[in-house]
Design a protein around this motif. Structure first.
Motif, PDB file in Angstrom:
ATOM      1  N   GLY A   1       0.874  -1.155   0.140  1.00 12.55           N
ATOM      2  CA  GLY A   1      -0.045  -0.101  -0.051  1.00 12.55           C
ATOM      3  C   GLY A   1       0.822   1.272   0.084  1.00 12.55           C
ATOM      4  N   GLU A   2       1.938   1.154   0.420  1.00  9.59           N
ATOM      5  CA  GLU A   2       2.920   2.488   0.653  1.00  9.59           C
ATOM      6  C   GLU A   2       2.978   3.291  -0.744  1.00  9.59           C
ATOM      7  N   PHE A   3       2.785   4.524  -0.484  1.00 13.25           N
ATOM      8  CA  PHE A   3       2.862   5.566  -1.573  1.00 13.25           C
ATOM      9  C   PHE A   3       1.738   5.453  -2.726  1.00 13.25           C
ATOM     10  N   VAL A   4       0.761   4.623  -2.508  1.00 13.47           N
ATOM     11  CA  VAL A   4      -0.111   4.698  -3.455  1.00 13.47           C
ATOM     12  C   VAL A   4      -1.100   5.825  -3.457  1.00 13.47           C
ATOM     13  N   GLU A   5      -1.405   6.015  -1.938  1.00 13.90           N
ATOM     14  CA  GLU A   5      -2.070   7.206  -1.708  1.00 13.90           C
ATOM     15  C   GLU A   5      -1.268   8.338  -1.191  1.00 13.90           C
ATOM     16  N   THR A   6      -1.685   9.598  -0.884  1.00 16.42           N
ATOM     17  CA  THR A   6      -1.093  10.546  -0.373  1.00 16.42           C
ATOM     18  C   THR A   6      -1.000  10.266   1.164  1.00 16.42           C
ATOM     19  N   GLU A   7      -1.747   9.675   1.557  1.00 15.18           N
ATOM     20  CA  GLU A   7      -1.594   9.407   3.065  1.00 15.18           C
ATOM     21  C   GLU A   7      -1.430   7.780   3.307  1.00 15.18           C
ATOM     22  N   GLU A   8      -0.857   7.637   4.522  1.00 18.35           N
ATOM     23  CA  GLU A   8      -0.812   6.309   5.017  1.00 18.35           C
ATOM     24  C   GLU A   8      -1.716   5.900   6.176  1.00 18.35           C
ATOM     25  N   PRO A   9      -2.000   4.735   6.523  1.00 16.05           N
ATOM     26  CA  PRO A   9      -2.663   4.234   7.628  1.00 16.05           C
ATOM     27  C   PRO A   9      -2.297   5.124   9.100  1.00 16.05           C
ATOM     28  N   SER A  10      -0.967   5.145   9.036  1.00 17.14           N
ATOM     29  CA  SER A  10      -0.383   6.065  10.255  1.00 17.14           C
ATOM     30  C   SER A  10      -0.872   7.518  10.272  1.00 17.14           C
ATOM     31  N   ASP A  11      -1.388   7.961   9.098  1.00 20.34           N
ATOM     32  CA  ASP A  11      -1.842   9.442   9.271  1.00 20.34           C
ATOM     33  C   ASP A  11      -3.452   9.535   9.818  1.00 20.34           C
ATOM     34  N   VAL A  12      -3.913   8.240   9.838  1.00 20.14           N
ATOM     35  CA  VAL A  12      -5.362   8.310  10.323  1.00 20.14           C
ATOM     36  C   VAL A  12      -5.530   7.270  11.668  1.00 20.14           C
ATOM     37  N   GLY A  13      -4.510   7.259  12.341  1.00 20.68           N
ATOM     38  CA  GLY A  13      -4.709   6.759  13.694  1.00 20.68           C
ATOM     39  C   GLY A  13      -4.061   5.493  13.882  1.00 20.68           C
ATOM     40  N   ALA A  14      -3.409   4.651  12.850  1.00 19.41           N
ATOM     41  CA  ALA A  14      -3.018   3.286  13.302  1.00 19.41           C
ATOM     42  C   ALA A  14      -1.935   3.227  14.130  1.00 19.41           C
ATOM     43  N   ASP A  15      -1.597   2.534  15.192  1.00 23.81           N
ATOM     44  CA  ASP A  15      -0.631   2.685  16.129  1.00 23.81           C
ATOM     45  C   ASP A  15       0.756   2.011  15.501  1.00 23.81           C
ATOM     46  N   MET A  16       0.612   1.091  14.669  1.00 26.11           N
ATOM     47  CA  MET A  16       1.740   0.348  13.709  1.00 26.11           C
ATOM     48  C   MET A  16       1.260   0.157  12.333  1.00 26.11           C
ATOM     49  N   ILE A  17       2.112   0.566  11.535  1.00 26.04           N
ATOM     50  CA  ILE A  17       2.134  -0.065  10.221  1.00 26.04           C
ATOM     51  C   ILE A  17       3.295  -0.892   9.923  1.00 26.04           C
ATOM     52  N   VAL A  18       3.066  -2.004   9.048  1.00 29.53           N
ATOM     53  CA  VAL A  18       4.158  -3.083   8.861  1.00 29.53           C
ATOM     54  C   VAL A  18       4.340  -3.459   7.417  1.00 29.53           C
ATOM     55  N   GLY A  19       5.422  -3.293   7.203  1.00 28.38           N
ATOM     56  CA  GLY A  19       5.597  -3.939   5.673  1.00 28.38           C
ATOM     57  C   GLY A  19       6.767  -4.407   5.237  1.00 28.38           C
ATOM     58  N   SER A  20       6.884  -4.733   4.143  1.00 26.52           N
ATOM     59  CA  SER A  20       8.338  -5.609   3.427  1.00 26.52           C
ATOM     60  C   SER A  20       9.094  -4.245   2.602  1.00 26.52           C
ATOM     61  N   LEU A  21      10.283  -4.509   2.661  1.00 22.91           N
ATOM     62  CA  LEU A  21      11.171  -3.660   1.910  1.00 22.91           C
ATOM     63  C   LEU A  21      11.535  -4.226   0.298  1.00 22.91           C
ATOM     64  N   ILE A  22      10.726  -5.402   0.151  1.00 28.61           N
ATOM     65  CA  ILE A  22      11.014  -5.918  -1.124  1.00 28.61           C
ATOM     66  C   ILE A  22       9.770  -5.790  -1.815  1.00 28.61           C
ATOM     67  N   LYS A  23       9.066  -4.967  -1.237  1.00 26.47           N
ATOM     68  CA  LYS A  23       7.794  -4.376  -1.960  1.00 26.47           C
ATOM     69  C   LYS A  23       7.968  -2.874  -2.023  1.00 26.47           C
ATOM     70  N   ASN A  24       6.816  -2.135  -2.003  1.00 25.73           N
ATOM     71  CA  ASN A  24       6.802  -0.738  -2.526  1.00 25.73           C
ATOM     72  C   ASN A  24       8.156   0.211  -1.804  1.00 25.73           C
ATOM     73  N   PRO A  25       8.361   0.033  -0.216  1.00 25.59           N
ATOM     74  CA  PRO A  25       9.207   1.133   0.115  1.00 25.59           C
ATOM     75  C   PRO A  25      10.721   0.815  -0.082  1.00 25.59           C
ATOM     76  N   GLY A  26      11.061  -0.095  -0.556  1.00 28.32           N
ATOM     77  CA  GLY A  26      12.378  -0.682  -0.845  1.00 28.32           C
ATOM     78  C   GLY A  26      12.813  -0.214  -2.235  1.00 28.32           C
TER      79      GLY A  26
END
Ligand SMILES: *Cc1c(COP(=O)(O)O)cnc(C)c1O
Length: 435
Positions: free
Chosen positions: A220-245
């Motif tokens: 999901g990272e960078f597909v929208e201008t906001e991430e779930p952490s912008d709307v109240g999530a206490d943790m967002i978790v992901g893989s670096l061999i997907k979008n953010p890497g």
């Protein structure tokens, strides 16, 4: 046809792609000019957000060196974690090559933030296949269930929205952590938008403010201008061999969130007492920084490939999820091909377009962590990297193929055209005159 278009067509024909498929692709691409401009606009916004995070955190040349051994005082690693936290607007982050994949990152986040007697509640239905063993939905050695952590779930409603009343009823005194999966994974449901995730988090926190909300942010990272952490999530978790890497990180995962949640996760990632203080970055800092810098535009390339595929296959009568005109919340494109042969032909087409291993023929196999045989196509610079052009699908009805990635738009386009060619060669589709 102008000279350049003619030259491109010639080259595509040398790849073995038929004239009708090339023309169909060109016409479809032209019709998507507005969508592509919108995707570029989001990429620009996110690029600005990322550069700003680099600057605020004073990323310097010294950050690009690495450490070995214990990795005490690894400035590059510590600053990278500050950059992720700044870009995703969280108090803290761990971003490590030590985290082997997305499942590992999610496992650390869950195990670090639950204790015996606690319950994990998934409010987006069944979680990603590999998490079933982490949680113990499918029995597994070392699962959270073996440590006395229970699990319950509330399915999404048939229209793909959250079941608010079901969630209210499912929250019990033992509930400690609420899990939300943004992307659909190997499922036919819709991907959740950040706005929808924000709405359900407000609802959950309105019932019990102390509940920890963790979002599986994979793809999901960078597909929208906001991430779930912008709307109240206490943790967002992901893989670096997907979008953010950004295609450059050779391994790794991240957890961004509140200082408390991230610290508890860090004590699980290494061990109690040591937490995030140890863990060498080896020589990987340059690719982590550069990959994160590139990630917004790489994600945009992948998104264009997904929108392109949806539009082509839809015109040929296949069901695309999301459909060709829907707004996007992750980079995954599912296409219902209806037969095992369709899934196999599609994946072989993607493989043929790869820069690496293009001559390999993918076959379905029994992958660890998955219940059905899975076929995977990828000719990637980083093994298993699914921000690179790739396609996969479990061999099970309704025979969906999941297509994602493409470090550049032209390479994603070639992959989609090749998939059409392989489907055509297998007698599974025809390009009608009207296309
Ligand atoms: C990819 C993915 C994961 C983690 O998968 P890994 O292969 O372990 O990196 C978890 N959840 C979702 C939704 C995913 O797409």
């Amino acid at each position: 046809m102008n000279k350049l278009a003619q030259a491109k067509t010639e080259l595509l024909k040398q790849y073995g792609i038929d004239g009708d498929i090339i023309l169909f692709g060109e016409k479809t691409e032209e019709s998507l000019a507005e969508r592509f401009a919108e995707i570029d606009g989001i990429a620009e916004y996110n690029q600005l957000k990322v550069i700003r995070a680099f600057q605020e955190c004073r990323v310097s040349e010294a950050c690009l060196t690495g450490t070995t051994g214990y990795g005490y005082g690894d400035t590059g690693r510590d600053t990278l974690e500050k950059v992720y936290a700044a870009a995703f607007h969280t108090e803290a982050a761990i971003v490590r090559p030590l985290i082997a994949c997305g499942t590992h990152a999610l496992s650390i986040a869950l195990a670090g933030n639950t204790r015996p007697g606690d319950e994990i509640l998934s409010v987006s239905g069944k979680p990603y296949d590999t998490l079933e063993e982490v949680i113990g939905i499918r029995p597994c050695t070392g699962s959270l269930a073996e440590y006395g952590i229970t699990y319950s779930q509330v399915d999404l409603l048939p229209d793909g929205s959250f079941d608010f009343e079901g969630i209210r009823a499912a929250i019990k005194p033992a509930t400690r952590l609420v899990a939300i999966q943004r992307s659909k994974g190997y499922d036919s449901r819709r991907t959740l938008s950040v706005a929808q995730i924000g709405e359900v988090i407000r609802f959950i926190k309105g019932i019990r403010e102390d509940l920890i909300v963790m979002v599986d942010n994979c793809y999901g990272e960078f597909v929208e201008t906001e991430e779930p952490s912008d709307v109240g999530a206490d943790m967002i978790v992901g893989s670096l061999i997907k979008n953010p890497g950004g295609g450059l990180a050779p391994s790794g995962g991240y957890i961004c969130g509140t200082a408390e949640c991230v610290e508890r996760a860090a004590y699980r990632m290494t061990c109690p007492g040591l937490g995030a203080e140890i863990g060498p970055s080896l020589n990987l800092n340059p690719s982590f920084y550069q990959g994160f810098f590139l990630a917004p535009v790489v994600t945009a390339a992948a998104l264009k490939g997904a929108v392109f595929a949806a539009n082509l296959y839809e015109k040929l009568g296949f069901k695309a999820i999301p459909d060709g005109s829907e707004s996007r919340h992750d980079i995954i494109q599912a296409i219902t091909l209806g037969t095992p042969e369709g899934v196999i032909a599609f994946c072989r087409g993607i493989q043929k377009a790869a820069p690496v291993d293009s001559f390999v023929t993918p076959e379905p196999w029994d992958m660890p962590g998955y219940q059905d045989p899975v076929i995977m196509a990828a000719g990637a610079f980083v093994e298993g990297s699914s921000i690179e052009l790739s396609a996969d699908g479990p061999i099970r009805p309704p025979y969906n193929v999941y297509f994602q990635g493409g470090l550049t738009w032209p390479s994603a386009k070639l992959g989609v055209l090749y998939s059409l060619q392989c489907m055509k060669d297998a007698g599974l589709l025809q390009i009608p005159e009207s296309c």
